[in-house]
Motif scaffolding. Structure first.
Motif, PDB file in Angstrom:
ATOM      1  N   VAL B 109      36.068  67.316 132.679  1.00  0.00           N
ATOM      2  CA  VAL B 109      37.323  66.420 132.586  1.00  0.00           C
ATOM      3  C   VAL B 109      38.446  66.456 131.502  1.00  0.00           C
ATOM      4  N   GLU B 110      37.858  66.737 130.240  1.00  0.00           N
ATOM      5  CA  GLU B 110      38.778  66.905 129.080  1.00  0.00           C
ATOM      6  C   GLU B 110      39.381  68.110 129.331  1.00  0.00           C
ATOM      7  N   ALA B 111      38.736  69.174 129.600  1.00  0.00           N
ATOM      8  CA  ALA B 111      39.290  70.558 129.873  1.00  0.00           C
ATOM      9  C   ALA B 111      40.432  70.485 130.974  1.00  0.00           C
ATOM     10  N   TRP B 112      40.264  69.900 131.980  1.00  0.00           N
ATOM     11  CA  TRP B 112      40.983  69.706 132.975  1.00  0.00           C
ATOM     12  C   TRP B 112      42.294  68.843 132.730  1.00  0.00           C
ATOM     13  N   LEU B 113      42.126  68.000 131.944  1.00  0.00           N
ATOM     14  CA  LEU B 113      43.234  66.852 131.538  1.00  0.00           C
ATOM     15  C   LEU B 113      44.031  68.026 130.745  1.00  0.00           C
ATOM     16  N   GLN B 114      43.511  68.671 129.730  1.00  0.00           N
ATOM     17  CA  GLN B 114      44.313  69.759 128.807  1.00  0.00           C
ATOM     18  C   GLN B 114      45.204  70.762 129.829  1.00  0.00           C
ATOM     19  N   GLY B 115      44.428  71.177 130.647  1.00  0.00           N
ATOM     20  CA  GLY B 115      45.049  72.237 131.655  1.00  0.00           C
ATOM     21  C   GLY B 115      46.124  71.829 132.338  1.00  0.00           C
ATOM     22  N   CYS B 116      45.785  70.539 132.854  1.00  0.00           N
ATOM     23  CA  CYS B 116      47.034  69.671 133.553  1.00  0.00           C
ATOM     24  C   CYS B 116      48.130  69.536 132.676  1.00  0.00           C
ATOM     25  N   GLN B 117      47.896  69.186 131.644  1.00  0.00           N
ATOM     26  CA  GLN B 117      48.954  69.008 130.458  1.00  0.00           C
ATOM     27  C   GLN B 117      49.892  70.496 130.391  1.00  0.00           C
ATOM     28  N   GLU B 118      49.163  71.040 130.129  1.00  0.00           N
ATOM     29  CA  GLU B 118      49.803  72.632 129.619  1.00  0.00           C
ATOM     30  C   GLU B 118      50.534  73.087 130.768  1.00  0.00           C
ATOM     31  N   ALA B 119      50.087  72.789 132.022  1.00  0.00           N
ATOM     32  CA  ALA B 119      50.789  73.464 133.381  1.00  0.00           C
ATOM     33  C   ALA B 119      51.902  72.495 133.778  1.00  0.00           C
ATOM     34  N   ASN B 120      51.791  71.438 133.004  1.00  0.00           N
ATOM     35  CA  ASN B 120      53.110  70.239 133.434  1.00  0.00           C
ATOM     36  C   ASN B 120      52.661  69.566 134.641  1.00  0.00           C
ATOM     37  N   ILE B 121      51.374  69.238 134.922  1.00  0.00           N
ATOM     38  CA  ILE B 121      50.904  68.601 136.392  1.00  0.00           C
ATOM     39  C   ILE B 121      50.974  67.016 135.730  1.00  0.00           C
ATOM     40  N   PRO B 122      51.601  66.131 136.441  1.00  0.00           N
ATOM     41  CA  PRO B 122      51.541  64.922 135.982  1.00  0.00           C
ATOM     42  C   PRO B 122      50.113  64.032 136.514  1.00  0.00           C
TER      43      PRO B 122
END
Lengths: 397, 553
Positions: B109-122
């Protein structure tokens, strides 16, 4: 204590009930629904009984000898149907092609078409699922030397329906023809056709009429100088509904009792005998005891057999079933193995263990689509197997 | 379109031939057409009959790739926004949830939230209680729920709208035409030759360039020009349920695996998928084992899934570009480079000295437009054309007037009207006019998907429709709960009026029923088994049709 409790009120169950009741037995039919007759066309197929008897385990192997008796018996119960044993008749499909038919509702016999010079296809405006151009083309293909004409009928009664683009179901048209206004329209139409008749071998093809539903219409047609041939209709069909009403009416007239809307939850069994059926109705459990039971729950379509992704189950007694090793074949309309699923029985229609052949319940008779080893859509024998097994069971109750 | 017969062969001449009528192919056709480059697309079946319609219909937000594949994630969210702008009628912005279940890796979950943030996915977290109120069928033991901008996309519609838009700008396409060979003239490609599968006539196209966008067939097509490609066929099985089980896309929040996506479409829900190497693109029949596996896995997100009514199972074959060839990360200047890890443009000149021949492999539906843009950039560069790509700005269909919408609502039930407008856009005008003149044609021929007689009549008469299945792809006829029980019969008179355009109707009808049957066989139980009994009663019983060995497709 009932003499017989029939579980399932479709064609096979009603037939069993009627025959037993007529033999002086007290019969109760318990049914979740009203069977599938209203989806069917009212035409009943027996198929090639002798040929089917050669198929290993086909229900006709056990029932075949009785088929003719059941055929005649049905005609007594339902005088508005016609047929001659051993002589297959024909009826028009909704597409206007001819199909073989063993028992025909009044009005559906298509044989007058074979010697008609001129065929007039009546087109009741807005009739649902009826395609006059296709029917005309198919009639022309089959009756090459006849002239085929369309006669469009605009019915005042349905103008409002048409203005909003609402199609008029077969069943609604059937009711209209039986009304006073409808009968008047019909008389005028036949008068007009008679005046315009150019030869004495004209025939009217009349979809959505359903003479069998209405004695007054039958009288009008009896006086018509030209034959009127009806067509089978796409579901739901008035003719199928009429057949259902007739059979049910007959059963009740004989004193039979019907409980529709609540199915049998389960049946209590003691030492190889079914004793009490438990019915859930209005939130309460009611039990009925009977000397014998008929299982007429209609196979997969009637939910007498239910399949999930992992198992196949008979829903009332939990009887073991014959389940084919392969489940389906690539040709949709070809023989489908799944359709052969059902209960194996002995010569008295009693359920047997498909492995050992041992009779499992002494006083239960299995009929119709619950029987194993047949596919009505390939053998064209749905009516025959249902009526014959129902008739036999009615004699055993 | 034929430019005269020569030695019995129909000849065409064009700047660019595109082989393959999936999303990528029509995307390229549209892109080139908008740049004023003359292009002809050749497709062996109907448009979108392959992988572009055999998927879950999910327009990714990119969140699924946020951990493992940040480039894909970034591409997806960009394309997601672009498609919502240019193709609003092809998709429904349902939104999507990523749902963490007990047992799913917590550090993911943490890695995913981080990844979404980096890819600009709200991403927005939804309180579990609220989530369960909004999606009552979701498993009650769900741990965390996050919302992302996923959407449901209609593959057929998007492909056809691309094709129609291309046609408005001069692009052309030929369906039921199979390319047998990519022609060479020394080092260069010279066009293609093949066969019109409807008439059996041969055809030849002369062109400066050939773009191979044939998905899982790409290696076979490339081989006809003497080029080689490593494409792996990967089968993904999907299940269709007869109703909307969820109101939005539901993803499992864990490393992407089998059976972790539900997508609601119109009146149904699609659930998938699996991943299994197969030998040929034709191997798209789901097996009992695959279906059972999906149901077993799906139980976690949707308890009682096996008891829900299934209407069919189907599979698509993904074309995966074999990565062991290590094209990735090749020099940014070289034209044979792979533009990203998600898809590959293979310039066969760089690879094996064949000029004017490009293959597009890999990729995903969500990024079809981007792939098309890159492929078209390559083509334009080679041709010395400088017009820029416009597909990110230009809507697929012109906006509908409020007047048209009002007219539709006046003539049809609301839901039927809206759906028709989405399917047809401006072309709805003709259908509405037909209904106004003859209200009877406003009847719903297909009651499951609410399609009127007039609309089916139009689709049947369309020059692009050659079989009932082509009509299905345009109208959704036969795709709902009844799987053709009623609508197949009702389409008959409309086809009959077209005369010889269609095969004899009995054969056309049986072929259609057999195609529908293919998808029903793997899920033949429960209510769909009852439906099967009913449908067979109608066609084999009532109509007395017999299958005398009609081949299935």
């Amino acid at each position: 204590m009932w003499d017989g409790l029939v579980i399932g009120g479709g064609i096979a169950g009603l037939m069993a009930g009627i025959r037993a009741q007529e033999r002086g037995k007290r019969v109760l039919i318990v049914s979740v629904g009203t069977g599938s007759l209203a989806f069917a066309s009212g035409v009943l197929d027996f198929g090639r009984v002798e040929l089917l008897r050669q198929e290993e385990k086909h229900p006709y192997v056990l029932l075949g000898e009785t088929a003719e008796k059941a055929f005649s018996y049905f005609l007594q119960c339902c005088p508005s149907h016609h047929g001659v044993w051993g002589r297959t008749g024909m009826a028009l499909t909704p597409l206007g092609t001819l199909r073989a038919a063993d028992l025909l509702p009044e009005g559906l016999d298509a044989s007058p078409l074979t010697h008609a010079n001129r065929i007039v296809l009546v087109v009741p405006e807005g009739l649902k699922d009826f395609f006059p151009e296709v029917v005309k083309a198919n009639l022309q293909k089959q009756f090459i030397s006849s002239t085929i004409q369309l006669k469009r009928l605009r019915i005042e009664e349905f103008v409002d329906w048409q203005a909003v683009g609402k199609p008029i179901p077969d069943t609604v048209y059937a009711k209209f023809w039986c009304s006073e206004q409808g009968r008047e329209t019909l008389k005028n139409l036949i008068g007009e056709m008679t005046r315009k008749m150019v030869s004495d071998s004209e025939t009217l093809v009349f979809p959505g009429l359903h003479v069998a539903a209405c004695p007054e219409v039958e009288k009008i047609l009896a006086q018509a100088p030209l034959p009127v041939v009806e067509m089978t209709s796409f579901p739901p069909s008035a003719a199928g509904q009429v057949l259902y009403d007739r059979l049910r009416g007959r059963f009740k007239a004989l004193g039979g009792e019907l409980l529709i809307g609540s199915g049998v939850e389960r049946v209590e069994v003691e030492s190889g005998q079914a004793r009490r059926a438990i019915v859930k109705s209005k939130g309460k459990e009611i039990s009925f005891t009977a000397k014998a039971f008929v299982l007429a729950t209609g196979g997969f379509f009637g939910r007498g057999i239910v399949a999930s992704s992992t198992e196949v189950r008979e829903t009332v007694f939990g009887l073991p079933l014959y389940v084919p090793p392969e489940w389906s074949e690539s040709s949709f309309l070809g023989a489908q193995p799944y359709a052969y699923t059902g209960v194996e029985v002995d010569h008295s229609l009693r359920p047997c263990d498909p492995v050992t052949g041992k009779v499992l319940l002494e006083n239960v008779f299995v009929v119709g689509r619950m029987l194993a080893h047949w596919d009505p859509w390939v053998g064209h024998c749905g009516g025959g197997v249902s009526l014959t097994s129902g008739f036999l069971a009615g004699g055993l109750l | 379109m034929g430019q005269g017969l020569e030695k019995g062969s129909v000849r065409y001449s064009v700047q660019v031939v595109i082989i393959g009528g999936g999303a990528t192919g029509v995307g390229i056709l549209r892109d080139l057409s908008l740049r004023g480059i003359s292009a002809l697309l050749i497709e062996q079946g109907d448009l979108a009959h392959g992988t572009s319609s055999r998927f879950h219909g999910l327009l990714h937000s990119g969140a699924r790739y946020a951990v493992k594949d940040p480039i894909s994630a970034a591409e997806c969210i960009q394309e997601n926004a672009i498609l919502k702008r240019i193709a609003p009628n092809c998709l429904v912005s349902t939104g999507g949830w990523f749902v963490q279940m007990p047992g799913d890796e917590t550090d993911y979950v943490e890695a995913w939230l981080q990844g979404c943030q980096e890819a600009n996915i709200p991403v927005r977290e939804i309180p579990v209680q609220e989530a369960l109120e909004q999606e009552p069928l979701l498993a009650k033991d769900v741990l965390r729920v996050f919302e992302v901008p996923d959407a449901a996309v209609d593959g057929f519609k998007l492909v056809w709208d691309n094709a129609k838009s291309a046609r408005r700008h001069g692009g052309r396409y030929l369906t039921y035409h199979r390319v047998n060979e990519v022609l060479r003239d020394g080092e260069r490609v010279a066009g293609v030759q093949g066969e019109n599968l409807l008439t059996g006539e041969p055809f030849t196209v002369e062109s400066l360039m050939v773009v191979n966008a044939t998905g899982a067939w790409a290696d076979r097509v490339a081989a006809t020009a003497g080029a080689s490609l490593d494409v792996v066929c990967d089968k993904g099985v999907l299940l269709a349920f007869n109703r909307r089980l969820f109101q939005r896309v539901i993803n499992r929040l864990r490393s992407p695996g089998d059976g972790d996506i539900f997508v609601p479409h119109e009146t149904i829900t699609i659930f998938g998928t699996t991943s299994e190497r197969v030998d040929t693109p034709l191997d798209h029949q789901p097996t009992d084992r695959e279906v059972q596996r999906l149901l077993d896995v799906g139980e976690t997100l949707l308890p009682g899934i096996a008891g829900k009514r299934l209407i069919r199972a189907f599979a698509g074959v993904r074309p995966l570009h074999r990565e062991d060839r290590e094209l990735t990360g090749a020099s940014g200047e070289g034209e044979g480079r792979e533009v990203s890890r998600t898809f590959a443009l293979i310039d066969h000149e760089v690879e094996e000295g064949i000029k004017g021949f490009l293959s597009v492999v890999g990729g995903k539906f969500t990024t079809y437009r981007l792939m098309a843009e890159k492929a078209s950039d390559w083509v334009a560069g080679k041709l010395g054309e400088t017009a820029p790509c416009r597909t990110a700005e230009e809507p697929l269909l012109p906006a509908l007037s409020e007047r048209l919408r009002r007219k539709a609502l006046a003539l049809l039930p609301c839901a039927a009207a809206e759906k028709m407008l989405e399917r047809l856009g401006q072309e709805a005008v003709a259908v509405l006019e037909t209904i106004r003149e003859d209200p009877g044609k406003g009847q719903l021929l297909c009651e499951c998907e609410m399609v009127t007689v007039a609309e089916v009549e139009k689709a049947v008469a369309d020059p692009d429709a050659h079989h009932l299945a082509d009509v299905r792809r345009k109208t959704r006829l036969g795709m709902g709960t009844c799987q053709g029980a009623f609508c197949t019969y009702r389409a008959l008179p409309l086809m009959w009026r077209e005369g010889e355009k269609y095969d004899p109707l009995g054969r056309e009808l049986i072929r259609f029923l057999n195609q529908r049957w293919k998808g029903i066989r793997p899920i033949l139980w429960g209510e769909q088994l009852r439906e099967t009994e009913f449908t067979r009663a109608i066609y084999a019983g009532l109509l007395d049709l017999q299958d005398k060995g009609t081949t299935t497709e």
